[in-house]
Design a protein around this motif. Structure first.
Motif, PDB file in Angstrom:
ATOM      1  N   SER A  81      22.971  -5.779  19.489  1.00 58.31           N
ATOM      2  CA  SER A  81      22.049  -6.495  18.608  1.00 58.31           C
ATOM      3  C   SER A  81      20.760  -5.701  18.420  1.00 58.31           C
ATOM      4  O   SER A  81      20.371  -4.918  19.291  1.00 58.31           O
ATOM      5  N   SER A  82      20.098  -5.940  17.285  1.00 58.53           N
ATOM      6  CA  SER A  82      18.848  -5.231  16.986  1.00 58.53           C
ATOM      7  C   SER A  82      17.653  -6.168  16.823  1.00 58.53           C
ATOM      8  O   SER A  82      16.514  -5.713  16.792  1.00 58.53           O
ATOM      9  N   GLN A  83      17.923  -7.482  16.708  1.00 58.56           N
ATOM     10  CA  GLN A  83      16.842  -8.458  16.574  1.00 58.56           C
ATOM     11  C   GLN A  83      17.186  -9.721  17.361  1.00 58.56           C
ATOM     12  O   GLN A  83      18.364 -10.027  17.580  1.00 58.56           O
ATOM     13  N   ASN A 143      11.739  -8.332  16.800  1.00 61.75           N
ATOM     14  CA  ASN A 143      12.620  -7.175  16.887  1.00 61.75           C
ATOM     15  C   ASN A 143      12.910  -6.857  18.351  1.00 61.75           C
ATOM     16  O   ASN A 143      12.093  -7.141  19.236  1.00 61.75           O
ATOM     17  N   ILE A 166      17.367  -2.136  23.369  1.00 58.87           N
ATOM     18  CA  ILE A 166      18.651  -1.789  22.744  1.00 58.87           C
ATOM     19  C   ILE A 166      19.410  -0.822  23.638  1.00 58.87           C
ATOM     20  O   ILE A 166      20.629  -0.959  23.849  1.00 58.87           O
ATOM     21  N   PHE A 210      26.193  -1.076  15.665  1.00 60.14           N
ATOM     22  CA  PHE A 210      25.047  -1.972  15.483  1.00 60.14           C
ATOM     23  C   PHE A 210      25.495  -3.073  14.532  1.00 60.14           C
ATOM     24  O   PHE A 210      25.165  -3.082  13.352  1.00 60.14           O
ATOM     25  N   PRO A 217      19.663  -4.141  11.495  1.00 62.59           N
ATOM     26  CA  PRO A 217      19.102  -2.905  12.082  1.00 62.59           C
ATOM     27  C   PRO A 217      18.060  -2.212  11.203  1.00 62.59           C
ATOM     28  O   PRO A 217      17.078  -1.675  11.727  1.00 62.59           O
ATOM     29  N   ASN A 262      14.570  -3.214  11.535  1.00 59.19           N
ATOM     30  CA  ASN A 262      13.969  -2.803  12.819  1.00 59.19           C
ATOM     31  C   ASN A 262      14.167  -1.297  12.931  1.00 59.19           C
ATOM     32  O   ASN A 262      14.667  -0.781  13.937  1.00 59.19           O
ATOM     33  N   ASN A 265      12.704   1.154  15.900  1.00 64.05           N
ATOM     34  CA  ASN A 265      13.325   0.919  17.199  1.00 64.05           C
ATOM     35  C   ASN A 265      14.799   1.304  17.200  1.00 64.05           C
ATOM     36  O   ASN A 265      15.306   1.846  18.184  1.00 64.05           O
ATOM     37  N   MET A 266      15.499   1.026  16.101  1.00 56.28           N
ATOM     38  CA  MET A 266      16.903   1.410  15.987  1.00 56.28           C
ATOM     39  C   MET A 266      17.051   2.930  16.082  1.00 56.28           C
ATOM     40  O   MET A 266      17.899   3.444  16.830  1.00 56.28           O
ATOM     41  N   VAL A 309      26.004   2.218  12.239  1.00 57.32           N
ATOM     42  CA  VAL A 309      24.956   1.238  11.950  1.00 57.32           C
ATOM     43  C   VAL A 309      25.396   0.434  10.735  1.00 57.32           C
ATOM     44  O   VAL A 309      25.726   0.998   9.690  1.00 57.32           O
TER      45      VAL A 309
END
Length: 356
Positions: free
Chosen positions: A116-118, A138, A144, A168, A174, A177, A180-181, A203
């Motif tokens: 997960s990304s958020q 996020n 992550i 992802f 993603p 964010n 951060n990704m 992704v």
């Protein structure tokens, strides 16, 4: 507010947000030898330390000092569910109590981590359980990274195999964010991180055209998947709010730009919904769209019902007819059978539900 902002407000700094030179400078001011920084770096990026107490080749006094000056807000596993098909879903807890989910998907030749990304999602896609959860924040890059480390440890423990792939495709978008990704993938692929090939990372985006173009400009090495799920704007508008600002023409242009810049593999993801996007007419429109995009593959995905949505899975006959039409028109398509449905771990089902 992200996790880093919370920590700074509390007067401590996340040690994983320091570079190796930063750590070397810190240890120098303490009168400690330079190699101590390398030891700590290895603990936080290669050995999966969850706390300073884990760093057993440092003195107790030094570990105490690190704890006074820095935080190490690692994710922890809050709950685990095991599917009859071997899929494992983990619910992770952040240092301030937020929840997100990740899934380990084992097959004969692949062990894939879906991350997960958020925390939640702001896109509100009508068919996705995560879309019914408000976005809290996020997920930071180091969190992550923790998801991947924890799922890899799980894979080694349960299957005696390391992860082979990362997708992802968990909670969140993603490309909303982005920093951060990208930083997480940098650490995952770094020789002094997990040293995974970017070619084994995919992704997935619901369709952020600007972000897709940015990936092209940044010359990324990983693969890209577009969650398409409808063959025209009218139907996509019904189920994916993002299409109002990122219509199919803008996405086709962005994907062509991405491919021109990177030559990386592109996959189209298409969930079949009964009496919505599963007709021969829909298949015909999908073929026309496919021919405008340098896509390597179309993944046709079984719909996995969720409590809050009205959609249903098509009949086997309708699915077979749809696949046959694509094959007849030379579309490289694959029917992807969902894994982990019995534990709400399949595509579109992640929602931090309590185990029952």
């Amino acid at each position: 507010m992200n996790a880093t902002a919370t920590l700074k407000r509390n007067g401590v700094q996340n040690i994983r947000h320091l570079s190796l030179p930063d750590l070397e400078q810190y240890f120098g001011t303490m009168g400690e030898p330079k190699f101590r920084a390398k030891q700590v770096w290895e603990w936080i990026w290669q050995k999966g330390a969850q706390s300073f107490a884990d760093m057993t080749n440092l003195s107790k006094d030094l570990r105490q000092k690190l704890g006074e000056h820095f935080a190490l807000p690692a994710l922890s596993v809050d709950a685990t569910q095991y599917s009859a098909d071997g899929t494992i879903k983990s619910r992770f807890r952040t240092h301030e109590g937020h929840l997100c989910e990740g899934v380990l998907i084992p097959t004969e030749d692949r062990f894939t981590a879906c991350v997960s990304s958020q925390i939640g999602c702001s896109l509100a896609c009508k068919f996705c359980a995560t879309g019914y959860i408000d976005r809290k924040r996020n997920i930071d890059f180091d969190e992550i990274y923790d998801e991947v480390v924890l799922l890899n440890q799980q894979s080694e423990r349960v299957y005696n195999r390391k992860l082979t792939n990362i997708v992802f495709m968990g909670m969140g978008e993603p490309l909303l964010n982005y920093k951060n990704m990208m930083k997480a993938i940098e650490r995952i692929t770094a020789p002094d991180g997990l040293a995974m090939s970017p070619r084994r990372i995919t992704v997935s985006t619901a369709g952020v055209a600007k972000g897709i173009r940015q990936l092209g400009d940044d010359g990324v090495k990983f693969k890209l998947a577009l969650s398409l799920h409808a063959p025209n704007d009218a139907k996509r508008n019904e189920i994916m709010n993002i299409n109002a600002s990122n219509d199919l023409k803008s996405l086709v242009d962005a994907l062509n730009y991405f491919y021109q810049k990177t030559k990386n593999e592109i996959t189209l993801e298409y969930i079949l919904f009964k009496d919505f996007n599963d007709s021969t007419k829909d298949a015909e429109e999908l073929v026309k769209l496919y021919r405008q995009i340098p896509a390597d593959l179309v993944n046709i995905i079984e719909y996995n019902p969720i409590d809050l949505a009205k959609f249903e899975k098509p009949t086997e006959e309708a699915t077979a007819a749809f696949m046959a039409y694509l094959a007849k028109h030379k579309v490289n398509a694959r029917l992807r059978r969902s894994r982990g449905k019995d534990i709400d771990a399949a595509c579109g089902q992640l929602a931090n539900k309590e185990a029952v």
